[in-house]
Design an enzyme around this catalytic site. Sequence first.
Site, PDB file in Angstrom:
ATOM      1  CG  HIS A  87     125.984 104.559 -22.411  1.00 54.84           C
ATOM      2  ND1 HIS A  87     124.614 104.397 -22.370  1.00 54.84           N
ATOM      3  CD2 HIS A  87     126.393 104.610 -21.130  1.00 54.84           C
ATOM      4  CE1 HIS A  87     124.215 104.368 -21.112  1.00 54.84           C
ATOM      5  NE2 HIS A  87     125.283 104.481 -20.334  1.00 54.84           N
ATOM      6  N   GLY A  88     129.285 102.951 -23.406  1.00 54.73           N
ATOM      7  CA  GLY A  88     130.314 102.350 -22.569  1.00 54.73           C
ATOM      8  C   GLY A  88     131.611 103.106 -22.707  1.00 54.73           C
TER       9      GLY A  88
END
Length: 153
Positions: free
Chosen positions: A67-68
């Site tokens: 994720h980011g």
Amino acid sequence: MKLIDILKESSVIADLQANTKTEVLDALVNAVAKSYPAIDKREMLNVLLEREKLGSTGIGDGIAIPHGKLPNIPDIISGFALSKSGIEFDSLDGKPAYLFFLLVAPDNSVGTHLKMLARISRMLKNTAFRNKLMNATSQKDIYRIISEEDSKY
């Protein structure tokens, strides 16, 4: 918000062909980009790779949730990939990952981002759900399995 609200069937990879963490992330980025062509794929991949440098998103039990955050996306987006053979992902338990949920959020969506990570984690604690995903044979099957599980929460 439900996971199925941000996961498009076209962003699901039923038979991931990758050998490294970078190849996994690249495949997920390319899958998501099919539904979101305005996204800068290189920028998204770089964000994910930078996040992995902080610590692996391989949480164990054959699961990774890369994720980011990206500054120029309107809403949170997701992708999913299944590897039948497993891929070394520097997971906390030292074992390969098979199930990969991608989550990318706008810079300003701290609450939504964390809630969606928690939702995915809760869903994946269910061993029967993980087994159904592992035994799925098509993009359509995977999307249906995720949709059914998502409706329980």
